[in-house]
Scaffold this active site. Sequence first.
Site, PDB file in Angstrom:
ATOM      1  N   ARG A 144     -73.423  10.977   2.123  1.00  0.00           N
ATOM      2  CA  ARG A 144     -73.887  11.709   0.947  1.00  0.00           C
ATOM      3  C   ARG A 144     -75.415  11.616   0.872  1.00  0.00           C
ATOM      4  NH1 ARG A 144     -69.259   8.900  -0.783  1.00  0.00           N
ATOM      5  NH2 ARG A 144     -67.550  10.267  -1.442  1.00  0.00           N
TER       6      ARG A 144
ATOM      7  N   LYS B 182     -70.342   5.962  -3.978  1.00  0.00           N
ATOM      8  CA  LYS B 182     -69.778   6.681  -5.118  1.00  0.00           C
ATOM      9  C   LYS B 182     -68.505   6.011  -5.617  1.00  0.00           C
ATOM     10  CE  LYS B 182     -68.008  11.244  -6.456  1.00  0.00           C
ATOM     11  NZ  LYS B 182     -67.738  12.625  -6.002  1.00  0.00           N
TER      12      LYS B 182
ATOM     13  N   HIS C   2     -75.770  18.297   0.745  1.00  0.00           N
ATOM     14  CA  HIS C   2     -74.387  17.831   0.607  1.00  0.00           C
ATOM     15  C   HIS C   2     -73.446  18.688   1.456  1.00  0.00           C
ATOM     16  CE1 HIS C   2     -70.794  16.113  -1.194  1.00  0.00           C
ATOM     17  NE2 HIS C   2     -71.542  15.293  -1.886  1.00  0.00           N
TER      18      HIS C   2
ATOM     19  N   ARG D 291     -72.042  17.677   5.012  1.00  0.00           N
ATOM     20  CA  ARG D 291     -70.760  16.961   5.129  1.00  0.00           C
ATOM     21  C   ARG D 291     -69.625  17.963   5.367  1.00  0.00           C
ATOM     22  NH1 ARG D 291     -69.864  12.103   2.673  1.00  0.00           N
ATOM     23  NH2 ARG D 291     -68.289  12.872   1.191  1.00  0.00           N
TER      24      ARG D 291
ATOM     25  N   HIS E  35     -64.048   9.314   1.503  1.00  0.00           N
ATOM     26  CA  HIS E  35     -63.189   9.755   0.409  1.00  0.00           C
ATOM     27  C   HIS E  35     -62.175   8.650   0.131  1.00  0.00           C
ATOM     28  CE1 HIS E  35     -64.013  14.308   1.163  1.00  0.00           C
ATOM     29  NE2 HIS E  35     -64.978  13.714   0.481  1.00  0.00           N
TER      30      HIS E  35
ATOM     31  N   TYR F 243     -54.997  -0.575   6.878  1.00  0.00           N
ATOM     32  CA  TYR F 243     -54.991  -0.220   8.292  1.00  0.00           C
ATOM     33  C   TYR F 243     -56.336   0.361   8.709  1.00  0.00           C
ATOM     34  CZ  TYR F 243     -53.540   2.202  12.577  1.00  0.00           C
ATOM     35  OH  TYR F 243     -53.438   2.649  13.859  1.00  0.00           O
TER      36      TYR F 243
END
Length: 405
Positions: free
Chosen positions: A248, A275, A337, A340, A363, A373
Site C-alpha cells: 500500500r 492497515k 494504490h 496493487r 488482505h 499455514y
Amino acid sequence: MAKITVPLTDSEIKNAKSKEKEYCLFDGEGLLLRIKPTGSKLWVFNYYRPYTRKRANISFGKYPALSLAEARKKRQTAKELLAQDIDPKEHRDSEKASKKDALLTTLSAVSKEWFEVKKKKVSPITATRIWNSIETHILTDLGEYPVTKITAPKTIETIKPVQAKSSAELARRLCQRLNEVMNYAVNVGYLHANPLTGIKAAFDSPVVKHHPTLKPEELPELMKAINYASIKIVTRCLIEWQLHTMSRPSEAAGARWEEVDFKNKLWVIPAERMKMKKEHIVPLTDETLFLLERLKPISGHREHIFPSHGNPRKPTNSETANMALKRMGFKGRLVSHGLRSLASTTLNEQGFDSDLIESALAHQDKNQVRKAYNRADYIERRRVMMEWWSSQINIYCSQRHDNHG
C-alpha cells in the site's frame, strides 16, 4: 367485631394539627398519614411482606405534595404487586437501581467505554475519524438514551439523513460501528441482545469505487513512462518499490531500513504500520534489492528508505507517488494504490494461486487454519510468485534506473 376504618377526607387531613408525640390518621387497607411533632405529614403504606409475612412499611411521599387521591393510587399499585407476591419496597428499590444504571449506561457512556478498547486496535488517525463520526452523527441525537432504549427504527431514523446528505458509505460505516458498540454492551452485560443487528439492510449499498488502474497489457507503457520521467531518484524508486512489492502507498512510503532482512531477503512490516494491524512479510527479489542498493547512498544513513525531500528525517508523503504519476500523464488512469490492482490482475490472469495473491496484498484471511499455514509455508511459495512478477516488470525496464533526477 372488626373495627371499621372510616376513610379520610381532604379537610380532615388539612386540619390535622401536630401534637407533642407523633400520631397517625388511618385511611384503611394499610394506608395511613403519619403526623410528626414538626407538623410534617407523611403517607405510609403498611403491609405484610410476601412469603415471610412480616410487617413492613413503605413511604409514598409527603402531604400536600402527594394528595390523598394520589396516595390511594399508590396504595392500589402496591396491592396489585402484592397480589403477584412482589414486595412493593423491593420493587421500588429495584426500579431506582435500574434508573441509576440507565444513567451510567447511556449510548454516549457505553460508546466511550467501547472506544477505549477500539482505539488500541487502530491507528490514531483512524481512531479520531471513528470517534468523530459517532459523536457527530449518532450521539448528538441518541447519546443520552440508555442502551436498553436504543431500537432499530430509532437508529435508522437517525442515520437516514446521513445517507442523504453525505454518502451510503458513511451510513454503512456508522451501522458497523454502532453494532460494535452494542455488541460490546452485550458482552459486558448491559444488554441481553443487540437490537441493531441487520440495520444495514435499511440503507442503500455503497457504490464501490475502484482505484484507477491499468490493464496488464499497459504495463510496458507505465515502465517506459517511469524510465523517461523527469522525477527524483527517490520518487522513481518508490513507484517501482510499490509495484514490485504490491504494498500500500503508506506502507511503502514509510518503509524503514531496519525492517529489511537482507540475509533472508525479506521486508518485515510491523503490525502498527499495517492497515489490519498484523505483521506483514514481503519476499524481496533481486530487482527490489537492486532498488535498495541504489538508495543506500541517498538514505542508507537515515531511518527511512524513502526520506522526504523537505525533511530527510521524515518519510516521504504517501501521496508522492500519486503526484508523480499525474505529472507522467496518468491522471484519471492510474493512482499509486492501483499498482496493487495491476499486479493482482496480472498474477490472476497467469493462474497463480489466489490465496498467494491475497496474502501478498496483505488482505485479511478469515480462515484461521489457513492463516497459521500461511505463516509457515506461504513465504516461499509467494517468493516464487514475486520473482515472476519482478521479472515481468524487468522485461520493460530496458533503460531502467538511468540518471534522470
